[in-house]
Design a protein around this motif. Structure first.
Motif, mmCIF file in Angstrom:
data_model
loop_
_atom_site.group_PDB
_atom_site.id
_atom_site.type_symbol
_atom_site.label_atom_id
_atom_site.label_comp_id
_atom_site.label_asym_id
_atom_site.label_seq_id
_atom_site.Cartn_x
_atom_site.Cartn_y
_atom_site.Cartn_z
ATOM 1 N N ALA A 1 -7.046 -1.316 5.120
ATOM 2 C CA ALA A 1 -7.507 -1.510 3.745
ATOM 3 C C ALA A 1 -6.503 -0.960 2.736
ATOM 4 N N GLN A 2 -6.349 -1.686 1.651
ATOM 5 C CA GLN A 2 -5.432 -1.297 0.580
ATOM 6 C C GLN A 2 -6.071 -0.214 -0.283
ATOM 7 N N PRO A 3 -5.377 0.897 -0.556
ATOM 8 C CA PRO A 3 -5.947 1.931 -1.441
ATOM 9 C C PRO A 3 -6.069 1.432 -2.877
ATOM 10 N N ALA A 4 -6.956 2.066 -3.606
ATOM 11 C CA ALA A 4 -7.065 1.787 -5.045
ATOM 12 C C ALA A 4 -5.907 2.452 -5.776
ATOM 13 N N ALA A 5 -5.710 2.054 -7.028
ATOM 14 C CA ALA A 5 -4.630 2.625 -7.835
ATOM 15 C C ALA A 5 -4.835 4.140 -7.973
ATOM 16 N N PRO A 6 -3.767 4.946 -7.884
ATOM 17 C CA PRO A 6 -3.916 6.404 -7.970
ATOM 18 C C PRO A 6 -4.161 6.869 -9.411
ATOM 19 N N SER A 7 -4.637 8.100 -9.519
ATOM 20 C CA SER A 7 -4.771 8.765 -10.812
ATOM 21 C C SER A 7 -3.618 9.766 -10.957
ATOM 22 N N ALA B 1 -1.763 3.269 2.826
ATOM 23 C CA ALA B 1 -2.556 3.885 3.892
ATOM 24 C C ALA B 1 -1.946 3.516 5.245
ATOM 25 N N VAL B 2 -2.050 4.432 6.216
ATOM 26 C CA VAL B 2 -1.488 4.232 7.552
ATOM 27 C C VAL B 2 -2.625 4.200 8.560
ATOM 28 N N ASN B 3 -2.734 3.116 9.319
ATOM 29 C CA ASN B 3 -3.792 2.983 10.328
ATOM 30 C C ASN B 3 -3.569 4.002 11.437
ATOM 31 N N PRO B 4 -4.572 4.848 11.757
ATOM 32 C CA PRO B 4 -4.367 5.903 12.765
ATOM 33 C C PRO B 4 -4.221 5.380 14.183
ATOM 34 N N GLU B 5 -4.700 4.141 14.467
ATOM 35 C CA GLU B 5 -4.636 3.608 15.824
ATOM 36 C C GLU B 5 -3.390 2.768 16.061
ATOM 37 N N THR B 6 -3.018 1.951 15.095
ATOM 38 C CA THR B 6 -1.898 1.029 15.289
ATOM 39 C C THR B 6 -0.635 1.423 14.534
ATOM 40 N N PRO C 1 0.570 -1.884 -0.485
ATOM 41 C CA PRO C 1 0.579 -0.765 -1.439
ATOM 42 C C PRO C 1 -0.499 -0.941 -2.505
ATOM 43 N N SER C 2 -0.989 0.165 -2.969
ATOM 44 C CA SER C 2 -1.989 0.134 -4.031
ATOM 45 C C SER C 2 -1.374 -0.421 -5.312
ATOM 46 N N PRO C 3 -2.198 -0.858 -6.251
ATOM 47 C CA PRO C 3 -1.646 -1.159 -7.574
ATOM 48 C C PRO C 3 -0.946 0.070 -8.145
ATOM 49 N N ALA C 4 0.058 -0.157 -8.958
ATOM 50 C CA ALA C 4 0.834 0.950 -9.520
ATOM 51 C C ALA C 4 0.079 1.609 -10.678
ATOM 52 N N THR C 5 0.318 2.891 -10.837
ATOM 53 C CA THR C 5 -0.178 3.634 -11.998
ATOM 54 C C THR C 5 1.009 4.336 -12.645
ATOM 55 N N GLY D 1 -11.722 5.898 7.307
ATOM 56 C CA GLY D 1 -11.044 5.950 8.596
ATOM 57 C C GLY D 1 -9.580 6.314 8.539
ATOM 58 N N ILE D 2 -9.036 6.575 7.354
ATOM 59 C CA ILE D 2 -7.599 6.836 7.214
ATOM 60 C C ILE D 2 -7.365 8.329 7.037
ATOM 61 N N ARG D 3 -6.368 8.860 7.793
ATOM 62 C CA ARG D 3 -5.994 10.268 7.685
ATOM 63 C C ARG D 3 -4.595 10.454 7.113
ATOM 64 N N GLU D 4 -3.790 9.395 7.148
ATOM 65 C CA GLU D 4 -2.408 9.510 6.680
ATOM 66 C C GLU D 4 -2.157 8.539 5.533
ATOM 67 N N TYR D 5 -1.460 9.064 4.502
ATOM 68 C CA TYR D 5 -1.090 8.244 3.351
ATOM 69 C C TYR D 5 0.386 8.482 3.046
ATOM 70 N N ARG D 6 1.035 7.448 2.510
ATOM 71 C CA ARG D 6 2.433 7.533 2.098
ATOM 72 C C ARG D 6 2.507 7.286 0.586
ATOM 73 N N VAL D 7 3.343 8.072 -0.083
ATOM 74 C CA VAL D 7 3.451 8.018 -1.548
ATOM 75 C C VAL D 7 4.836 7.494 -1.916
ATOM 76 N N TYR D 8 4.877 6.535 -2.862
ATOM 77 C CA TYR D 8 6.128 5.894 -3.284
ATOM 78 C C TYR D 8 6.254 6.036 -4.807
ATOM 79 N N LYS D 9 7.495 6.270 -5.261
ATOM 80 C CA LYS D 9 7.780 6.412 -6.700
ATOM 81 C C LYS D 9 8.825 5.389 -7.120
ATOM 82 N N LYS D 10 8.700 4.905 -8.329
ATOM 83 C CA LYS D 10 9.570 3.849 -8.828
ATOM 84 C C LYS D 10 10.914 4.410 -9.287
ATOM 85 N N LYS D 11 11.965 3.650 -8.915
ATOM 86 C CA LYS D 11 13.302 3.966 -9.384
ATOM 87 C C LYS D 11 14.094 2.670 -9.486
#
Length: 623
Positions: free
Chosen positions: A86-92, A113-118, A124-128, A150-160
């Motif tokens: 599942a795609q995360p919602a836009a961050p705050s 979000a990173v699937n814990p099984e696969t 990526p979520s919509p940008a904020t 069901g998700i335990r791991e998330y990855r964070v990306y920043k624009k450049k």
């Protein structure tokens, strides 16, 4: 064929419906499913199986899969190449801390979000965005987001510079991250959605596997392009920019006429690709693994393949039908030229395919290694292929019907492979299975009729269940005897005597014609000379009789009885023997022998020795 974990099933596709068969030729209870393919579209289906899922390519429909959840629960599903995670919602975003940099800047973030099984990455979520004082080691942006079930791991990306790069992750279910002026890694960007098969003209016509990737190829709009999934993630074609090694791949053959890809077969670290104009190899650019940034196409030959027929893997070999349909070729690696070269397997028997096309084919490994082919004239051809022994032997099989399709499925125990045929007889289609090879253990079990049935009952005199052969003359083999033929009436026939093991079906004749002998003698070649056969010795095994014909002359071994009744002795069963046949043949230019078996009995010929006299001189020579 469906083969998984020792479980073997045959899948039958008809217009809009499918049925599942067990290896013994009975329908699996509840083994049916619906699908969107109409009758004319069935010939274009291509399959690739992984575990209990069969992936399907069709030029007329989106890629799909047939999943077995249970033997009575088969489900057809259209593939969606959007990530399942599942795609995360836009961050705050909020800023805080002290000692910020000078001036204000706009910062933008996305969450994956990173699937814990696969290990699959979500879209990526919509940008904020946030506009705040410049970040420093002590002045930060706090990024927070709603949890994904069901998700335990998330990855964070920043624009450049217009793209998003990785700055960090959380691995314990935490849904917030603090960016204290972390420089984004622009070599690690979030995955982008890739769904190339969504519209008419964009449906692939070939399916394959390559190095733990599911692949598709040849749409109408891109006939020379292939796509693969992410590594070990078959239903995800997503790729990042720049691509990662496990991202999906899109590759197009360049420098080739627009002849379209017809088939793809994996070969160790390569993918062999056949087009109507030639054969290509998709290889890793470096190392042993094909990746989005390390691959290339290399031409191998310029023979080209027949459209409408997939290539076939026969043991360790890849076979394909030559463009025009007149020959079968085997791709083999040439160390001298460092490429795959196609060898013509039909050159010694080109008449078998002359004027015909292969409509389907299948590889029967056990017991003898045979490629079975249905041909466009309704006949069945076989190619015994034992590459390690340089055996290439062609044979033809005619039946009172039209063979439309051939496929092979291992028996229930896997001890031998069974040839399945779809045969049109008398306006109906029949699913028929060729009897396993007769090894001679019990002659009563020998089955040598077409479209036949067997009865194993004590003292049976009436054979029922023959409605599919109504009005036809059937040959009968009862308790090891050749029973006189009968005409089926009301779906049954009556025997002259009771029997316990009976086989009945349509007759056919087996014919073997050895090469006409033309040896080189001391007084020159015998080609064109008059010849006379004075004696014949036939070496046979597991045999209940045959005829030997030369010209209009027919002869039989002394031990052979055409028909038997209880009042007569049983025909002699030859487990192994050399049988003498007397042929009273005069002089002629053609000394061809033909061995014929036209009764429902077993017959295996190991060799023929004939004494032939050549004019002039009259001296006999054994050949």
């Amino acid at each position: 064929p469906f083969i998984y974990d020792g479980q073997h099933r045959m899948i039958e596709f008809a217009g809009g419906v499918g049925r599942v068969w067990s290896p013994n030729g009975t329908l699996v209870p509840g083994g049916s499913f619906s699908h969107p393919y109409a009758g004319p579209e069935l010939a274009g289906l291509r399959f690739a199986q992984s575990a209990d899922v069969i992936f399907i390519a069709s030029p007329d429909h989106k890629p799909a899969k047939l999943c077995r959840h249970a033997d009575d629960d088969w489900r057809y599903e259209v593939l969606s190449f959007t990530p399942k995670t599942a795609q995360p919602a836009a961050p705050s975003l909020t800023s805080g801390g002290n000692n910020s940099g000078t001036g204000n800047q706009t910062y933008s973030y996305k969450i994956v979000a990173v699937n814990p099984e696969t290990g699959e990455l979500s879209l990526p979520s919509p940008a904020t965005d946030i506009n705040c004082p410049s970040l420093s080691l002590t002045y930060y942006v706090n990024v927070s987001w709603s949890p994904v079930a069901g998700i335990r791991e998330y990855r964070v990306y920043k624009k450049k510079s217009g793209s998003y790069g990785f700055i960090g992750r959380t691995t314990d279910g935490t849904t917030s991250f603090q960016d204290a002026n972390i420089a984004p890694d622009m070599g690690d960007t979030p995955p982008g959605e890739k769904t190339p098969f969504e519209a008419t003209g964009a449906y692939p016509s070939a399916a394959f596997f390559l190095q733990q990737r599911l692949g598709f190829a040849a749409t109408a709009d891109k006939p020379l392009t292939l796509w693969t999934s992410q590594s070990a993630n078959f239903e995800n074609l997503a790729a990042s920019i720049p691509p990662k090694d496990d991202d999906g791949i899109e590759a197009t053959i360049a420098g080739e006429r627009q002849t379209r890809i017809l088939w793809c077969k994996s070969e160790e670290k390569h993918l062999v690709v056949g087009t109507a104009g030639g054969e290509w190899l998709l290889s890793p650019g470096q190392g042993n693994v094909v990746t989005p940034s390390s691959h290339g196409f290399n031409p191998q030959s310029h023979v080209g393949s027949q459209a409408g027929i997939d290539a076939l893997r026969a043991a360790e070999n890849i076979l394909f039908v030559q463009r025009g349909g007149g020959a079968v070729r085997m791709l083999g690696y040439s160390y001298e030229e460092d490429k795959f070269k196609p060898k013509d397997l039909s050159i010694l028997a080109s008449h078998i395919l002359e004027g015909k096309k292969v409509t389907s084919w299948a590889w029967q490994l056990l017991p003898h290694g045979i490629v079975w082919m249905s041909l466009s004239d309704g006949t069945l051809a076989g190619l015994t292929l034992l590459v390690e022994h340089d055996v290439i032997g062609w044979h033809r099989h005619r039946t009172d019907g039209f063979v439309e399709q051939a496929e092979v499925l291992p028996s229930g125990g896997g001890e031998y492979d069974l040839l399945w045929l779809l045969v049109a007889r008398d306006g109906k289609r029949h699913v028929e299975i060729m009897s396993p090879y007769f090894g001679g253990a019990d002659k009563e079990t020998a089955f040598f009729t077409d479209s036949g049935l067997s009865w194993y009952e004590k003292e049976i005199t009436v054979l029922t269940g023959l409605e599919h052969l109504e009005g036809r003359t059937v040959h009968i083999f009862a308790d090891g005897r050749v029973h006189p033929p009968r005409v089926v009436q009301a779906g049954k026939v009556t025997l002259d005597y009771p029997a316990s093991v009976v086989h009945a079906g349509l007759p056919y004749a087996m014919r073997i014609s050895p090469t006409v002998p033309e040896p080189q003698l001391q007084d020159g070649s015998t080609a064109g000379r008059l010849k006379r056969i004075s004696s014949v010795k036939v070496f046979a095994c597991n045999t209940l009789g045959f005829l030997v014909q030369s010209g209009n002359e027919k002869a039989v071994p002394a031990a052979y009885n055409r028909f038997s009744t209880p009042a007569k002795d049983l025909p002699e069963f030859i487990e192994y023997g050399a049988l003498d046949v007397s042929i009273a043949r005069g002089w002629s230019e053609n000394a061809r022998l033909t061995i014929i078996s036209d009764t429902p009995t077993p017959c295996s010929i190991l060799g023929v020795v004939s004494t032939v006299e050549f004019s002039p001189g009259g001296k006999g020579h054994q050949l």
